[in-house]
Motif scaffolding. Sequence first.
Motif, PDB file in Angstrom:
ATOM      1  N   ARG A 277       0.828  -1.204   0.000  1.00 31.12           N
ATOM      2  CA  ARG A 277       0.000   0.000   0.000  1.00 31.12           C
ATOM      3  C   ARG A 277       0.867   1.261   0.000  1.00 31.12           C
ATOM      4  N   GLN A 281       0.798   4.177  -2.799  1.00 32.68           N
ATOM      5  CA  GLN A 281       0.546   5.584  -2.482  1.00 32.68           C
ATOM      6  C   GLN A 281       1.643   6.488  -3.036  1.00 32.68           C
ATOM      7  N   LYS A 284       1.685   7.433  -6.751  1.00 29.94           N
ATOM      8  CA  LYS A 284       0.695   8.397  -7.225  1.00 29.94           C
ATOM      9  C   LYS A 284       1.283   9.798  -7.359  1.00 29.94           C
ATOM     10  N   HIS A 311       7.452  13.683  -0.265  1.00 27.89           N
ATOM     11  CA  HIS A 311       7.173  12.331  -0.745  1.00 27.89           C
ATOM     12  C   HIS A 311       8.476  11.524  -0.769  1.00 27.89           C
TER      13      HIS A 311
END
Length: 515
Positions: A277, A281, A284, A311
């Motif tokens: 996951r 994420q 993206k 990020h």
Amino acid sequence: MKDKLLSLALFLHHSKKYKTYKQFARDLLFDANNIYKRYFDLTIIFLVISSVLILIYEVKNPVPIWLDNYDIYFVSIIFAIEYILRLWVHNDLSEMIIKEYNDSKFLLKDFNLWGVIKTGLYAKMKYMLTPSAIVDLLAILPAYRPLRVLRVFILFRVFKLLRYTKSINQFVDVLVNKKFELLTLLFLLLFIVFTSGIAIYILEADKNPKIHTLFDGIYWAIVTISTVGYGDISPVTDVGRGISILIIVSGIAMISFVTSVIVSAFSERLNELKEYRIIEQINKNRSFLIICGYGQLSKMFFRQNRKHIEHYVIMDNDKERVEKAKKDGYVAIHENASSFETLSKFDSQYADITILCLTSSDVENIYITLNAKSISRKIKVIARVNDPETIDKFKHAGADEILMPNIVANTMIYTAITQPTMYKAIHAILTGKSIANIDEIHVHHSHGMVEKQIKELDFKSSKLLFIGIQREGEFIFNPPSDEQIQPYDILLVMGRKISLEYFKSMHEGDISVKK
């Protein structure tokens, strides 16, 4: 006929539209990173649920014609198109024919067209017999209304959800990984059920009015071992009751074993699912940072730059270091960063990725660099080097920037001893404690500064100090004033933050397309 098929194969082989459409269909069906796949999956899920709801509604209610037509034509046609697309992209007959033709010409042997077609069709037939393909085919059959019995096949559409819902897929994967344990328990369960069913049938067939056939005995055994206990069949002899006690205890034990197997399987996969996951994420984002290794350098990097990094993900193959990074409040996953399979999980085509190789091993950092560059040359790699003798190896591996913390530390220590004022100034600038900041100005190909001389930029009026230019990997310190700015140059300037921002905005706005 052979010439016509070969001509068709050649036409498709050279057709860009054909290749584009086929690749689009393949990505739509299988590529999780495709921007349209999510909407396609949601559409299929909606069609499945709506068709099942219509089936439930029509049991006791008349279905409107428009709703019936929606189920007969629209839903079934979409499923038929999906089935055909999956069959189409499974393999490419035209490419197989071209390959066989080129091989036969090279080896000077006869061109076996029908053998290639037979192989290709056999591969498609083999796919059609897979469970998922059979479910896709059965999901289309309810469209043929003259045979009302085919309406029951709508229930097979529910199985299509296995392909389009990640949670169900993950649950199935967990069960598949424990296949040996679950099959062992299943065989033990069948042994107990059949043994108990046969025993109760032999002992009570003549004494129990509710047991007439062997099926009644097996039915009783299944109901009892599952601890359901309907009570419609119960033993009447002492031996039968003794068997009931044994089978009830066995049922409780079996349920406990199955539960423990499934729970342990999920606990093993829980971290893996969480990390999956995290990767989903971060993919993206348009740009992100991958830090390989969580050691002193990584901690120092985050202490000074945490506010400026949005990020990122930390990767380390040591569980203890990963747990330490998580406790420190960072996003970290337990993965081998030097593995090609690990790095290929990140979407290098869509995002701008920077990799920091900060592990303590030069060999591991080289492997990370090689794998990153083999995935995409666009990935920027900044590698830590401990042994200066390995610098050439890092350059050959494709590292964009090389860090030598040991040499830098020694230089700074020597500077602090011999030239303390210079050390304080450099340290203040690098750590952002000084009024003056050093910054980079990246010149793109359509930038207004392109082909202008350095003296035309007038850094002095903007209260900036021009230090030099990086061009094609080399740094030119204090170049002559008539030097022209080229596309993709990086200008290194020093000044107050407000001056830097003003200079950037002034020249970023002055954009003219160069011919």
